[in-house]
Design a protein around this motif. Structure first.
Motif, PDB file in Angstrom:
ATOM      1  N   THR A 110       0.862  -1.178   0.000  1.00  0.00           N
ATOM      2  CA  THR A 110       0.000   0.000   0.000  1.00  0.00           C
ATOM      3  C   THR A 110       0.899   1.228   0.000  1.00  0.00           C
ATOM      4  N   THR A 111       0.332   2.373  -0.373  1.00  0.00           N
ATOM      5  CA  THR A 111       1.120   3.589  -0.537  1.00  0.00           C
ATOM      6  C   THR A 111       0.432   4.772   0.118  1.00  0.00           C
ATOM      7  N   GLN A 112       1.204   5.570   0.835  1.00  0.00           N
ATOM      8  CA  GLN A 112       0.751   6.869   1.332  1.00  0.00           C
ATOM      9  C   GLN A 112       1.516   7.942   0.570  1.00  0.00           C
ATOM     10  N   LEU A 114       2.843  11.467   0.335  1.00  0.00           N
ATOM     11  CA  LEU A 114       3.134  12.548   1.267  1.00  0.00           C
ATOM     12  C   LEU A 114       3.350  13.887   0.554  1.00  0.00           C
ATOM     13  N   ARG A 142       6.570   9.324  -1.315  1.00  0.00           N
ATOM     14  CA  ARG A 142       5.622   8.287  -0.913  1.00  0.00           C
ATOM     15  C   ARG A 142       6.211   7.417   0.191  1.00  0.00           C
ATOM     16  N   ARG A 144       5.926   3.562   1.349  1.00  0.00           N
ATOM     17  CA  ARG A 144       5.454   2.262   0.888  1.00  0.00           C
ATOM     18  C   ARG A 144       5.365   1.323   2.085  1.00  0.00           C
ATOM     19  N   PRO A 150       5.484   0.261   7.517  1.00  0.00           N
ATOM     20  CA  PRO A 150       6.324   0.942   6.524  1.00  0.00           C
ATOM     21  C   PRO A 150       7.582   0.155   6.188  1.00  0.00           C
ATOM     22  N   THR A 167      -2.699  11.847  -7.363  1.00  0.00           N
ATOM     23  CA  THR A 167      -2.500  11.112  -6.111  1.00  0.00           C
ATOM     24  C   THR A 167      -3.249   9.788  -6.056  1.00  0.00           C
ATOM     25  N   GLU A 171      -1.452   6.138  -5.342  1.00  0.00           N
ATOM     26  CA  GLU A 171      -1.782   5.329  -4.167  1.00  0.00           C
ATOM     27  C   GLU A 171      -2.162   3.899  -4.531  1.00  0.00           C
ATOM     28  N   ARG A 205       9.081   8.332  10.234  1.00  0.00           N
ATOM     29  CA  ARG A 205       8.326   7.865   9.067  1.00  0.00           C
ATOM     30  C   ARG A 205       8.311   6.341   8.966  1.00  0.00           C
TER      31      ARG A 205
END
Length: 251
Positions: A110-112, A114, A142, A144, A150, A167, A171, A205
């Motif tokens: 999954t990806t956030q 930033l 990002r 991951r 993370p 975005t 994601e 992070r």
């Protein structure tokens, strides 16, 4: 995992082998974690029970478990027992995206996102992408994750106008997959790999402690026309990630 769950695992120990029994057990437990037979959060049960089922001494089982605790694959939790944390991601050094590699390994990436913005290229970024300093570039940062934890912080620069980088798409997919979908044929890359200690910001992070070991990677990727299409600087948790090399003997 529960007792009934690990009872279904097949541990084949060779008592005539010069390889110590604790090492054989550790290798097979690690393999079970790697292929997903033991998933994050699974409980191994207690050492006495596992030793009795396998016909091993308790110190042998304890030594095998401790070796995987030291690798960061297992953790001992008071009142819970020995629990699987995660499997380490081993990434081949080839031109592929982290998202694709994690997905192929069954790691449910999954990806956030930033940061996702246009900005002017610094001298370093311009040199990497073959642009003039001050030209517009798309900068994406990002985080991951796999199994909600993370793994890496990714900072990427792409020439402005090369492809759409909204975005929601970032994601749900990897950068190289988006490039391929846009008709860009990735051909080669220049890459360097290193290691250093985590800063306070990086530790926050990546859910690590300040000073934890990190792997680093810098990469410039080129398409089949020789055009630079991406420059990335990435940091990875060494406890959860490794680069894998294949070395050939030159005759």
């Amino acid at each position: 995992m529960t007792t009934s769950a690990h009872a279904s695992l097949d541990f084949a120990l060779d008592r005539g082998s010069p390889v110590p029994l604790y090492h054989q057990l550790a290798q097979q437990l690690e393999a079970a974690i790697g292929r997903g037979a033991l998933t994050p959060g699974s409980l191994l049960g207690n050492e006495i029970e596992l030793a009795g089922r396998l016909g091993l001494s308790r110190p042998t089982v304890r030594q095998a478990i401790q070796s995987l605790v030291d690798k960061g694959l297992l953790v001992r939790r008071r009142g819970v027992g020995t629990q699987v944390v995660h499997s380490q991601v081993k990434r081949p050094l080839e031109l592929s995206s982290l998202y694709d590699d994690l997905e192929a390994a069954g790691q449910s990436p999954t990806t956030q996102v930033l940061r996702n913005e246009l900005q002017t290229a610094s001298a370093e970024v311009a040199a990497a992408l073959g642009l003039a300093e001050g030209d517009d570039v798309h900068h994406v940062e990002r985080l991951r994750l796999t199994h909600g934890q993370p793994v890496a912080f990714l900072s990427n620069y792409v020439p402005a106008g090369l492809l759409g980088l909204d975005t929601p798409r970032l994601e749900s997919s990897g950068l190289y997959r988006l490039m391929r979908a846009a008709g860009i044929t990735l051909h080669s890359a220049r890459q360097s790999v290193g290691a250093r200690s985590a800063t306070v910001q990086e530790a926050g992070r990546l859910d690590e402690v300040e000073g934890a070991a990190l792997l680093t990677m810098q990469r410039t990727a080129y398409d089949d026309t020789g055009r630079a299409v991406e420059y990335g600087t990435h940091v990875y948790r060494a406890s959860r990630y490794a680069f894998e090399f294949q070395l050939l003997v030159r005759s």
